[in-house]
Design a protein around this motif. Sequence first.
Motif, short mmCIF file in Angstrom:
data_model
loop_
_atom_site.label_atom_id
_atom_site.label_comp_id
_atom_site.label_asym_id
_atom_site.label_seq_id
_atom_site.Cartn_x
_atom_site.Cartn_y
_atom_site.Cartn_z
N MET A 67 1.02 -1.05 -0.07
CA MET A 67 0.18 0.01 0.12
C MET A 67 0.76 1.20 -0.27
SD MET A 67 -3.13 -1.07 2.57
CE MET A 67 -4.42 -2.97 2.51
N ILE A 68 2.16 1.33 0.90
CA ILE A 68 2.81 2.68 1.01
C ILE A 68 3.45 2.97 0.03
CG2 ILE A 68 5.04 3.31 1.70
CD1 ILE A 68 3.37 3.09 3.27
N ASP A 69 3.33 1.75 -1.46
CA ASP A 69 4.04 1.55 -2.17
C ASP A 69 3.55 1.86 -3.46
OD1 ASP A 69 7.22 0.38 -1.98
OD2 ASP A 69 6.49 -1.15 -2.64
N ASN A 70 1.76 1.99 -3.31
CA ASN A 70 1.09 3.18 -3.75
C ASN A 70 0.86 4.30 -3.32
OD1 ASN A 70 -0.05 0.61 -6.38
ND2 ASN A 70 1.09 -1.12 -4.70
N GLY A 71 1.13 4.56 -2.54
CA GLY A 71 0.12 5.86 -2.59
C GLY A 71 -0.11 6.32 -1.09
N VAL A 85 5.36 -6.81 17.92
CA VAL A 85 6.55 -6.42 17.23
C VAL A 85 5.49 -6.56 15.98
CG1 VAL A 85 8.77 -6.84 16.36
CG2 VAL A 85 8.44 -6.68 19.00
N GLY A 86 6.02 -5.30 14.86
CA GLY A 86 5.74 -5.50 14.15
C GLY A 86 4.23 -5.01 13.22
N ASN A 87 4.04 -3.82 14.59
CA ASN A 87 2.86 -3.70 14.41
C ASN A 87 2.38 -2.09 13.23
OD1 ASN A 87 0.66 -3.95 16.34
ND2 ASN A 87 2.77 -3.26 17.98
N VAL A 88 1.60 -1.69 12.40
CA VAL A 88 1.38 -0.91 11.42
C VAL A 88 2.18 -0.32 11.06
CG1 VAL A 88 -0.32 -0.13 9.34
CG2 VAL A 88 -1.27 -2.73 10.92
N HIS A 89 1.96 0.80 12.49
CA HIS A 89 2.86 2.09 12.36
C HIS A 89 4.42 1.61 12.28
CE1 HIS A 89 3.02 1.19 16.64
NE2 HIS A 89 4.05 1.85 16.67
N GLU A 90 4.87 0.35 12.78
CA GLU A 90 6.37 0.55 12.86
C GLU A 90 6.85 0.28 11.20
OE1 GLU A 90 6.91 -1.72 17.36
OE2 GLU A 90 7.00 -2.88 15.35
N VAL A 91 5.74 -0.67 10.48
CA VAL A 91 6.39 -0.97 9.62
C VAL A 91 6.28 0.20 7.84
CG1 VAL A 91 5.53 -2.19 6.95
CG2 VAL A 91 5.52 -3.98 9.88
N ALA A 92 4.88 0.69 8.31
CA ALA A 92 4.84 2.06 7.52
C ALA A 92 5.80 2.87 7.87
CB ALA A 92 2.88 2.66 7.89
N ARG A 93 6.00 3.22 9.13
CA ARG A 93 6.93 4.15 9.27
C ARG A 93 8.46 4.49 9.07
NH1 ARG A 93 5.37 6.43 14.17
NH2 ARG A 93 3.35 7.23 14.10
N ARG A 94 8.82 3.23 9.01
CA ARG A 94 10.09 2.68 7.88
C ARG A 94 9.89 3.27 6.44
NH1 ARG A 94 9.75 -2.15 11.17
NH2 ARG A 94 10.82 -1.98 13.12
N ALA A 95 9.22 2.73 5.65
CA ALA A 95 9.10 2.80 4.34
C ALA A 95 8.80 4.58 4.13
CB ALA A 95 7.65 2.61 3.53
#
Length: 266
Positions: A67-71, A85-95
């Motif tokens: 989803m991040i890659d698609n805007g 560990v691996g929550n959405v905000h953690e995953v999304a914020r790295r990208a």
Amino acid sequence: MELANWVPDDVDTGLPSAARLYDYLLGGGHNFAGDRALGEQFLKAQPNARAIARLNRAFLRRAVLFMIDNGIRQFLDLGSGIPTVGNVHEVARRAAPESRVVYVDFEDIAVAHSRMMLADDPLATIVQQDLTEPEVVLEAALGTGLVDRAEPLGVLAVGVFHFVPPERHPEAVVAAYRDAVVPGSHLALSQFTADLQPVEMAGIVEVMKKSMNPMFPRTLAEITGLFAGFDVVEPGVVPLPLWRPEGLSDDDPAKAGILGGVGRKR
């Protein structure tokens, strides 16, 4: 982890919950004796349960990054559970560091711990609501100031719709979220199925009758039907190891237990 200062006083920790069971299967520490006992019964019914939990968590990560890659820069995580560990905000914020996340859950301990963990995070929060009431959930999400209705939204329903009974009309619930978001929004959804390992799935259903969260597996056709109004991206609704895997995997799709996919609103 037994009673801690963030556990609400009126919570019956002896009654197992799906959120804490999932935490236990993932190797987390936010569960109680009753959850662990249920977890052991779950593992007897489905010996691959820890791997299935891991596969579901990995699917969540890959779906968020897709989803991040698609805007997509804002997310609504339905039935978010215990924050491991691996929550959405953690995953999304790295990208994409500017990503905003609203978690949704009704389980008291999941909400209490999420509030503690997110207290100092201006771009992530949790609302305590029932995901089967989309209008209420969306109103609460908008009230946080983290969701802009004019922007595409990433709706995440990962490993949660198998707790929605048929009489709550899961297809209508998903449709209400779909109708509320703008084109370009995405839906990621995964849920248990009896199409894979039906004997083990029947055992899981019996085990979960002992918890506050009975389980309702669905067929491939029923799960695919939840994506009505979305264009399902390749490879479609599939066992989770087959959804855009990263590199080689030893996981057997026939033993995955859960089907999932991602769709984009037209």
